[in-house]
Design an enzyme around this catalytic site. Structure first.
Site, PDB file in Angstrom:
ATOM      1  N   ASP A 531       4.249  -4.445  -3.827  1.00 20.69           N
ATOM      2  CA  ASP A 531       2.905  -4.834  -4.233  1.00 20.69           C
ATOM      3  C   ASP A 531       2.568  -4.121  -5.548  1.00 20.69           C
ATOM      4  O   ASP A 531       3.338  -3.269  -6.029  1.00 20.69           O
ATOM      5  CB  ASP A 531       1.923  -4.436  -3.130  1.00 20.69           C
ATOM      6  N   GLU A 534       2.295  -5.730 -11.082  1.00 20.40           N
ATOM      7  CA  GLU A 534       1.983  -6.490 -12.310  1.00 20.40           C
ATOM      8  C   GLU A 534       2.323  -5.731 -13.608  1.00 20.40           C
ATOM      9  O   GLU A 534       2.708  -6.402 -14.572  1.00 20.40           O
ATOM     10  CB  GLU A 534       0.508  -6.881 -12.302  1.00 20.40           C
ATOM     11  N   ASP A 608      -4.795 -11.339  -3.121  1.00 25.49           N
ATOM     12  CA  ASP A 608      -5.951 -10.900  -2.341  1.00 25.49           C
ATOM     13  C   ASP A 608      -7.028 -11.981  -2.269  1.00 25.49           C
ATOM     14  O   ASP A 608      -8.036 -11.947  -2.990  1.00 25.49           O
ATOM     15  CB  ASP A 608      -6.526  -9.618  -2.954  1.00 25.49           C
TER      16      ASP A 608
END
Length: 955
Positions: A531, A534, A608
């Protein structure tokens, strides 16, 4: 930790002010202004870019030459090397670089240590094959135009106009794509920063100069980008003549068919943005950036599909506009031809464009997948159901959830741990108080062939006496800031460093951390979740890393931003392979950030989302977009990550999620517990039915994944992909087919709905309700299908055969040796066909022949046949294949269901079985005649035919 706490608390909506609009992104604003200036100039505009005819060469499957950018009469032109490669697959690749930067003949500002070249290594990460050029292409030059004939059957042409530069791509003599047809090519060449001093008395007489306000240092949200190479964006217009619909540019929370982006009713004001970002609680129906970027689009019109890949890893924006023309001035626009114009611009890097001329959707996605890699064939467990939340708080909590699933007879395969399992948010550790016995926890899961997934993110806590960060620093494997020192940012642990997975040395080190001795407390049934890759940086610009940070090879972060997440997953994938070197299992890694090529390494999810109906609705077009972008192993958090869903919404989301390729329930730490067994009656029972349906269909799902891993074809297939001639279906994005099974699914995504409108294409094919066998006929219009809360709207299209396993089990691993049911759904001519693929569901042995692949065909004349699809003959004769077939020698088909059975079967009570080797026998068949709308159907119980052998059932 205040900043992290502010990030993780429940938000009302995304903080738009944290993310740039086009007007706040210097190069986006400049390229849009450039386009506007050209538009206002009309026919008087002359592009400054031309191909020097003296440099043009066509040989060895490539056109090379120098493009000149004319600045003014007094300056030397900027030289831009051009290469057009014509690949054996029929794909064309167009690249443009900048000679001066290429040669390092520039000066960097602020004493920067960054590379001087334009970034040219995206292909190193994204492309894995298909780059061999076709040496036999033919080229001719006449009157300032070079024409290249290439492709299958020499049906493709590239028409390169020298001055001004433009490139048309033709198929069968018709233009399919035009590059720089609007003259928007814009290569921001290097130039030194010059302080402009204007004397007051002269100011009024100066000619207007180009706005340089965004060329150099650029600030946003309290952060300043030093931009040591100055302006370096690259832009190009790509027009699709005659194509009204364009799809792709994943990922965005909007419709599958891309909207126009230049304002107006039903249109966006900003371009689509691709800049991987931590956009929690994202908005609906917006071109705003999300977590991943796949700059690949497909344009479709009746019976024709083309595609384009913009291979650039920097921040990218895409404007979409459409224009309609009519040959009849009195038609008022009715029946005209629509052209779609796209305008692409990236902040840095070379121009690198791949052209796919189809002509079918399958042709385009196959060629794209040949280049970028096919989706991973996952382990069997990975396509079953995953149970997750932030967080299961102790190992006893995990054990308890596991026991309660069994108590309520609800199947699941994987339970997940978010960041709280660690000791103080230090990865590769366990909280000694809450998870004192991870091995015991994993053994309990393994007793029912279940798995554990734990999260490991790219930020490493900066804390003393933590061996991971000490090694990261001592080995020099962290991302650096613009001053060439280790970059220190803020994420979940507080002060953190980021592992630089562009570095081969960093990958090798990362692999070592996952060995069972290094990551104590893990077993072979533990897999990974990457996770925040980015990367998410809580105190960084736009919640990410500064663009002037430095990576391995001294490339700036601005050059590689959208690839960053891929490199991290690649390192984790390699680590999971390395931990069992003697008998490697297929890794499972879930990623939030992704790029072209990420499909080779695992699954993604849409990030999310919120527990609201609009996010359930949006999940369907978002996942369809992923599927046609070559990344089908995709899903959305079932139930919504933020917020507490109503029981109706939770139930409907499980019903939709049962048809996501990646199927995971997940929830935020501040939400109420929502495991399926907590919903209460009737919701728990209905959710359980949806989960059991997923498990029944796992053989069909696994076969679909095998097809995707060998051809690139999507698993969730949009209507236009399956029915490329039906123009009424081109914009539909709320219903889809499950691979080639013929199962047409229309999830209920509206609160209180008791029915759905489902569109059936023309052609007269029958569609049958999955549960009742009620019959509907495809006539190019929508029908109303009853959908009470207990029902998932599913139709079976005639002409297909799909496999099921109908015995309820606790996990997919426990279904391994269960018998199969074949469902035969007859088309209007009484025919059907389908496939079944089987391997061990975990290893790479299938690559050596350890698999079974059967084709089933049915006709009224010949009955049901099972044929071997294993090829080539050397594989069929291999020891691995023979041994695997022997293992499955007792696995049988226990039932055959024929939907739409012919009337003349009434009165028959048996069928003849003909088996490999000459054996013949009869078994019982029961016929059920049609009743009103309900079709006739027949059942052959326990024909005792083996899935691995040749046989025929004669009706």
């Amino acid at each position: 930790m205040a900043m992290a706490a502010a990030h993780d608390r429940y938000q009302v909506a995304v903080k738009r002010e944290n993310f740039k609009t086009c007007d706040q992104s210097g190069f986006c604003k400049r390229n849009r202004a450039y386009a506007d200036g050209i538009s206002s100039s009309g026919s008087s505009w002359v592009s400054p870019y031309s191909l020097d005819p003296n440099t043009v060469s066509v040989r060895n499957g490539q056109l090379t030459g120098s493009v000149f950018k004319i600045l003014d009469a007094e300056s030397q032109p900027v030289r831009l090397p051009l290469n057009i490669a014509f690949l054996q697959s029929g794909v064309a690749r167009v690249t443009i670089d900048e000679e001066r930067r290429q040669n390092g003949d520039i000066e960097l500002r602020h004493g920067s240590k960054a590379r001087k070249e334009r970034y040219n290594e995206s292909a190193k990460w994204a492309i894995v094959g298909g780059l061999s050029v076709a040496k036999d292409v033919a080229g001719t030059t006449s009157d300032g135009v070079t024409v290249i004939t290439y492709g299958p059957g020499n049906n493709f042409k590239a028409v390169v106009k020298h001055e001004p530069l433009s490139i048309d791509f033709l198929r069968d003599g018709e233009v399919q794509m035009k590059l720089n047809g609007k003259g928007l090519l814009n290569v921001e060449h290097w130039r030194p920063q010059v302080e402009r001093v204007v004397k007051e008395e002269e100011g009024a007489h100066l000619e207007p100069v180009e706005d340089e306000s965004t060329w150099w240092d650029e600030s946003f949200g309290g952060n300043t980008d030093s931009k040591p190479k100055g302006p370096e964006s690259i832009g190009l217009d790509v027009t699709f003549p005659g194509y009204e619909h364009i799809y792709g540019a994943a990922s965005h929370a909007g419709p599958l068919s891309l909207r126009e982006t230049r304002g107006g009713a039903g249109k966006y004001d900003d371009p689509y943005r691709l800049y991987n970002s931590d956009v929690f609680e994202y908005e609906m129906d917006t071109p705003m950036t999300l977590y991943g970027a796949i700059p690949f689009v497909q344009a479709h019109r009746k019976d024709s599909t083309v595609g384009m890949l913009w291979l650039n890893a920097a921040e990218t924006w895409i404007d979409v506009t459409k224009s309609k023309t009519s040959s009849n001035p009195l038609s008022l626009g009715i029946g005209g031809i629509t052209d779609t114009q796209t305008h692409w611009f990236s902040e840095s890097g070379i121009l690198d464009v791949f052209i796919f001329l189809g002509p079918t959707p399958k042709d385009v996605i196959h060629s794209y997948s040949e280049l970028t890699g096919y989706t991973q064939l996952p382990q069997q467990f990975a396509i079953a159901y995953h149970q997750c939340r932030w967080n299961y708080v102790t190992d006893e909590d995990v054990r308890d959830v596991d026991r309660k699933f069994d108590k309520h007879n609800i199947p699941y395969d994987v339970i997940w741990l978010d960041i709280e399992y660690t000791d103080g948010k230090k990865y590769f550790t366990w909280d000694p108080h809450n998870f004192p016995d991870p091995i015991g926890m994993e053994k309990q899961l393994d007793a029912h062939d279940r798995k554990l997934v734990v999260i490991i993110d790219p930020h490493i806590k900066n804390e003393g006496n933590y061996h991971v960060v000490e090694e990261l620093k001592s080995k020099g494997l962290a991302v650096k800031n613009k001053d060439n020192n280790i970059y220190d940012g803020w994420c979940w642990p507080g002060s953190s460093y980021w592992v630089d997975c562009f570095s081969p040395a960093a990958i090798s080190w990362w692999k070592s951390l996952f060995s069972y001795s290094s990551f104590s407390g893990t077993s072979s049934n533990v897999f990974l979740w990457n996770d925040m890759n980015e990367p998410s940086v809580f105190n960084g610009p736009e919640t990410t890393m500064p663009k002037d940070n430095l990576h391995h090879g001294d490339w700036e972060h601005r050059d590689v931003h959208n690839i960053n997440g891929l490199t991290f997953v690649n390192a984790t994938y390699e680590a999971l392979l390395a931990r069992d070197p003697k008998s490697p299992k297929r890794p499972f890694v879930l990623t939030r950030s992704f790029y072209v090529g990420s499909q080779r390494m695992g699954a993604m999810w849409t990030g999310d989302n919120q527990a609201v109906w609009s996010h359930l609705q949006a999940s369907i077009p978002m996942l369809l977009s992923q599927n046609i972008a070559g990344f089908p192993f995709s899903g959305a958090d079932v139930g919504g990550f933020f917020g507490n869903p109503s029981k109706e919404l939770l139930t409907r989301w499980y019903q939709a999620g049962a048809f996501y390729p990646f199927f995971r329930g997940h929830a935020h730490i501040d939400t109420r517990r929502r495991e399926p067994y907590l919903a209460g009656s009737p919701y728990t029972e209905i959710i359980t039915q949806a989960l059991r349906l997923r498990y029944q269909l796992l053989p069909a799902w696994y076969t679909a994944f095998h097809t995707a891993s060998t051809t690139g074809e999507p698993i969730m297939r949009p209507m236009w992909y399956v029915h490329p001639s039906d123009e009424s279906a081109f914009a539909l994005d709320d219903q889809f087919y499950l691979a080639s099974t013929g199962l047409l699914v229309k999830p209920v995504t509206a609160e209180g709905a008791e029915s759905v409108e489902i569109y059936l294409p023309p052609g007269g094919e029958p569609y049958y309700d999955y549960l009742t066998y009620d019959t509907y006929t495809g006539a190019g219009k929508s029908i109303t299908l009853a959908a009470p809360l207990s029902k998932i709207p599913i139709l079976m299209q005639g002409g297909h055969i799909f496999p099921r396993k109908e015995r309820p089990r606790r996990s997919s691993g426990l279904m391994k040796w269960d018998p199969y049911t074949l469902v035969i759904v007859l088309d209007q001519n009484g025919n059907a066909e389908g496939e079944l693929y089987i391997d061990d569901g975990e290893s790479f042995e299938y690559q050596s022949g350890a698999y079974i692949h059967r084709r089933f065909t049915f006709s009224l004349a010949s009955g049901l046949r099972s044929e071997d699809l294993v090829a080539p003959p050397s594989v069929k004769a291999s020891k691995k294949h023979r041994e695997f077939v022997k293992q499955y020698s007792d696995v049988r088909v226990e039932k055959v269901v024929v939907v739409g059975a012919p009337r003349d079967w009434e009165g028959r009570n048996g069928v003849r079985i003909e088996e490999e080797g000459g054996g013949e026998r009869y078994v019982e068949m029961r016929y059920h005649k049609a009743d009103g709308r309900r079709a006739a159907w027949a059942v052959v119980r326990d024909p005792r035919v083996k899935v691995a052998r040749e046989w025929r059932v004669v009706f």
